[in-house]
Design a protein around this motif. Sequence first.
Motif: not given
Length: 125
Positions: A103, A120, A122
Amino acid sequence: MRMLIALPLSLVLSVAAAAERGVAAPYGIWMRGDGNARVRIAPCGAKLCATNLWIRDPSSGEAVGDRLVMSLAPKGGSTLAGSAFDPKRNLTYALEMQVGAKRLETRGCILGQILCKTVSWSRTK
């Protein structure tokens, strides 16, 4: 291969210092949390570059090949901090990046950190 060998010492030392402090290297391919972008973070000269590899919806002005040029250093814990330059928009952002193995979270700010956005990410394969 020559480009890797010629990688400036400052970037190598910065990433090495980050690794010693437990910060995972941000290198690799990342998918943005909203699913609209996939970027590659890799060395580019003495800095890091995040380059768009794929954009699902280009209506916001994002395009494949757009690049963000980052100057980052370890701040503490799993955080890197510094600045990022967007040559397409001619904007410089204050940037903090929290890096984990799978992450990533970025917080970019302009106008003296009055306008900020947190995103965010990933890690992808």
